[in-house]
Motif scaffolding. Structure first.
Motif, PDB file in Angstrom:
ATOM      1  N   LYS A  24       0.838  -1.217   0.000  1.00  0.00           N
ATOM      2  CA  LYS A  24       0.000   0.000   0.000  1.00  0.00           C
ATOM      3  C   LYS A  24       0.866   1.258   0.000  1.00  0.00           C
ATOM      4  CE  LYS A  24      -3.987  -2.029   2.288  1.00  0.00           C
ATOM      5  NZ  LYS A  24      -4.789  -2.108   3.515  1.00  0.00           N
ATOM      6  N   VAL A  25       1.956   1.213   0.749  1.00  0.00           N
ATOM      7  CA  VAL A  25       2.876   2.353   0.769  1.00  0.00           C
ATOM      8  C   VAL A  25       3.532   2.516  -0.604  1.00  0.00           C
ATOM      9  CG1 VAL A  25       5.030   3.207   1.772  1.00  0.00           C
ATOM     10  CG2 VAL A  25       3.300   2.148   3.244  1.00  0.00           C
ATOM     11  N   LEU A  26       3.927   1.397  -1.226  1.00  0.00           N
ATOM     12  CA  LEU A  26       4.604   1.448  -2.526  1.00  0.00           C
ATOM     13  C   LEU A  26       3.671   1.879  -3.646  1.00  0.00           C
ATOM     14  CD1 LEU A  26       6.798  -1.779  -2.426  1.00  0.00           C
ATOM     15  CD2 LEU A  26       7.516   0.579  -2.105  1.00  0.00           C
ATOM     16  N   ILE A  27       2.399   1.521  -3.564  1.00  0.00           N
ATOM     17  CA  ILE A  27       1.437   1.880  -4.612  1.00  0.00           C
ATOM     18  C   ILE A  27       1.372   3.393  -4.764  1.00  0.00           C
ATOM     19  CG2 ILE A  27      -1.034   1.929  -5.159  1.00  0.00           C
ATOM     20  CD1 ILE A  27      -1.154  -0.953  -4.022  1.00  0.00           C
ATOM     21  N   LYS A  28       1.334   4.110  -3.635  1.00  0.00           N
ATOM     22  CA  LYS A  28       1.281   5.576  -3.694  1.00  0.00           C
ATOM     23  C   LYS A  28       2.515   6.140  -4.397  1.00  0.00           C
ATOM     24  CE  LYS A  28      -1.399   5.872   0.545  1.00  0.00           C
ATOM     25  NZ  LYS A  28      -1.344   6.184   1.975  1.00  0.00           N
ATOM     26  N   LYS A  29       3.680   5.589  -4.083  1.00  0.00           N
ATOM     27  CA  LYS A  29       4.924   6.070  -4.703  1.00  0.00           C
ATOM     28  C   LYS A  29       4.983   5.713  -6.179  1.00  0.00           C
ATOM     29  CE  LYS A  29       7.682   6.043  -0.569  1.00  0.00           C
ATOM     30  NZ  LYS A  29       8.544   7.153  -0.395  1.00  0.00           N
ATOM     31  N   MET A  30       4.556   4.500  -6.529  1.00  0.00           N
ATOM     32  CA  MET A  30       4.617   4.059  -7.925  1.00  0.00           C
ATOM     33  C   MET A  30       3.648   4.843  -8.797  1.00  0.00           C
ATOM     34  SD  MET A  30       4.939  -0.039  -7.728  1.00  0.00           S
ATOM     35  CE  MET A  30       6.522  -0.825  -7.693  1.00  0.00           C
ATOM     36  N   LYS A  31       2.481   5.195  -8.262  1.00  0.00           N
ATOM     37  CA  LYS A  31       1.520   5.965  -9.043  1.00  0.00           C
ATOM     38  C   LYS A  31       2.003   7.394  -9.240  1.00  0.00           C
ATOM     39  CE  LYS A  31      -2.787   3.519  -8.178  1.00  0.00           C
ATOM     40  NZ  LYS A  31      -4.103   3.565  -7.546  1.00  0.00           N
ATOM     41  N   ALA A  66       2.397  -4.578  -5.375  1.00  0.00           N
ATOM     42  CA  ALA A  66       2.187  -3.192  -5.799  1.00  0.00           C
ATOM     43  C   ALA A  66       2.203  -3.072  -7.322  1.00  0.00           C
ATOM     44  CB  ALA A  66       3.248  -2.293  -5.185  1.00  0.00           C
ATOM     45  N   LYS A  67       3.111  -3.784  -7.974  1.00  0.00           N
ATOM     46  CA  LYS A  67       3.171  -3.734  -9.438  1.00  0.00           C
ATOM     47  C   LYS A  67       1.915  -4.316 -10.058  1.00  0.00           C
ATOM     48  CE  LYS A  67       6.922  -3.577 -11.798  1.00  0.00           C
ATOM     49  NZ  LYS A  67       8.039  -3.594 -12.565  1.00  0.00           N
ATOM     50  N   GLY A  72      -1.722  -3.682 -13.366  1.00  0.00           N
ATOM     51  CA  GLY A  72      -2.788  -4.612 -13.716  1.00  0.00           C
ATOM     52  C   GLY A  72      -2.193  -5.965 -14.051  1.00  0.00           C
ATOM     53  N   ASP A  73      -3.045  -6.935 -14.203  1.00  0.00           N
ATOM     54  CA  ASP A  73      -2.600  -8.286 -14.531  1.00  0.00           C
ATOM     55  C   ASP A  73      -2.563  -8.424 -16.051  1.00  0.00           C
ATOM     56  OD1 ASP A  73      -1.944 -10.911 -14.615  1.00  0.00           O
ATOM     57  OD2 ASP A  73      -3.703 -11.636 -13.536  1.00  0.00           O
ATOM     58  N   PHE A  74      -1.358  -8.357 -16.631  1.00  0.00           N
ATOM     59  CA  PHE A  74      -1.208  -8.350 -18.083  1.00  0.00           C
ATOM     60  C   PHE A  74      -1.681  -9.640 -18.718  1.00  0.00           C
ATOM     61  CE2 PHE A  74       1.854  -4.992 -17.050  1.00  0.00           C
ATOM     62  CZ  PHE A  74       1.381  -4.022 -17.914  1.00  0.00           C
ATOM     63  N   VAL A  75      -1.441 -10.767 -18.085  1.00  0.00           N
ATOM     64  CA  VAL A  75      -1.853 -12.040 -18.664  1.00  0.00           C
ATOM     65  C   VAL A  75      -3.369 -12.073 -18.800  1.00  0.00           C
ATOM     66  CG1 VAL A  75      -1.868 -14.539 -18.320  1.00  0.00           C
ATOM     67  CG2 VAL A  75       0.172 -13.217 -17.740  1.00  0.00           C
ATOM     68  N   GLN A  76      -4.074 -11.626 -17.757  1.00  0.00           N
ATOM     69  CA  GLN A  76      -5.533 -11.592 -17.801  1.00  0.00           C
ATOM     70  C   GLN A  76      -6.019 -10.595 -18.852  1.00  0.00           C
ATOM     71  OE1 GLN A  76      -7.376 -10.278 -14.213  1.00  0.00           O
ATOM     72  NE2 GLN A  76      -9.424 -10.875 -14.865  1.00  0.00           N
ATOM     73  N   GLN A  77      -5.363  -9.445 -18.966  1.00  0.00           N
ATOM     74  CA  GLN A  77      -5.778  -8.442 -19.942  1.00  0.00           C
ATOM     75  C   GLN A  77      -5.592  -8.942 -21.370  1.00  0.00           C
ATOM     76  OE1 GLN A  77      -3.667  -4.870 -18.934  1.00  0.00           O
ATOM     77  NE2 GLN A  77      -4.728  -4.652 -16.987  1.00  0.00           N
ATOM     78  N   TYR A  78      -4.480  -9.607 -21.657  1.00  0.00           N
ATOM     79  CA  TYR A  78      -4.269 -10.140 -22.997  1.00  0.00           C
ATOM     80  C   TYR A  78      -5.264 -11.250 -23.312  1.00  0.00           C
ATOM     81  CZ  TYR A  78      -0.109  -7.595 -24.432  1.00  0.00           C
ATOM     82  OH  TYR A  78       0.758  -6.611 -24.838  1.00  0.00           O
TER      83      TYR A  78
END
Length: 195
Positions: A24-31, A66-67, A72-78
């Motif tokens: 949760k802490v990393l999500i804020k930084k990554m966004k 966090a990634k 998002g989940d690329f495998v699911q999106q493809y």
């Protein structure tokens, strides 16, 4: 008995700092800044900002979580790409969508090759109102699977840029550009047919 002065040192190792909290802490930084932090950076950041020591394996799990949230989940999106194409075709038969897969033999699972899309709105706007001039460009996709995005744009009567079509490919080559532009000219026609 009350002892107002503590002489013991601070304990940095906190077993309650789970990977979900760190994520949760990393999500804020990554966004905020899409910077790929190393495991050492994560452990140092948590130690400096929250006075908590974490293990490198916990930091790795948190980074992975966090990634997944940020990217998002690329495998699911493809895997949902085919459903997306069917939905676009159901909404308007004029929409052009094409997925190419690579499958060397029947035993091998099909692998994503490229995706072309030219929607009805930009296509008809370009044919009826835009100047018969297009611009082409490409950029790298920074995701788990990589690839490149090629795009064709036009200029509308207000001199604004308008995306006409795009394609997602693995590698930018003359052959992929030729394939892309041939599909585009099938959709929008040549300059002579637009007059």
């Amino acid at each position: 008995t009350l002892q107002p002065k503590h002489t013991c040192g601070r304990a940095f190792n906190n077993k309650r700092a789970k990977s979900t909290w760190i994520a949760k802490v990393l999500i804020k930084k990554m966004k905020a800044t899409y910077v790929d932090m190393s495991i050492k950076d994560i452990t140092d950041d948590i130690r400096a900002n929250y006075s908590t020591g974490i293990t490198s394996s916990r930091a790795w799990r948190a980074k992975k979580l966090a990634k997944q949230v940020v990217d998002g989940d690329f495998v699911q999106q493809y895997s949902q790409l085919w459903s997306y194409v069917v939905e676009l075709k159901d909404r308007s038969p004029i929409n052009s969508c094409l997925i190419r897969v690579e499958r060397p033999s029947i035993e091998v699972i099909p692998r994503f090759g490229s995706f072309y899309m030219c929607l009805e709105g930009p296509k008809t706007t370009f044919k009826k109102a835009c100047k018969p001039l297009i611009g082409v460009d490409g950029c790298h996709l920074k995701s788990k699977f990589g690839g490149q995005l090629l795009i064709v744009i036009g200029r509308d009567p207000n001199d604004q840029y308008m995306p006409i079509a795009f394609v997602v490919i693995e590698i930018e080559t003359k052959e992929t550009w030729r394939w892309f532009l041939n599909l585009l000219f099938e959709d929008i026609g040549s300059v002579e047919t637009n007059k």
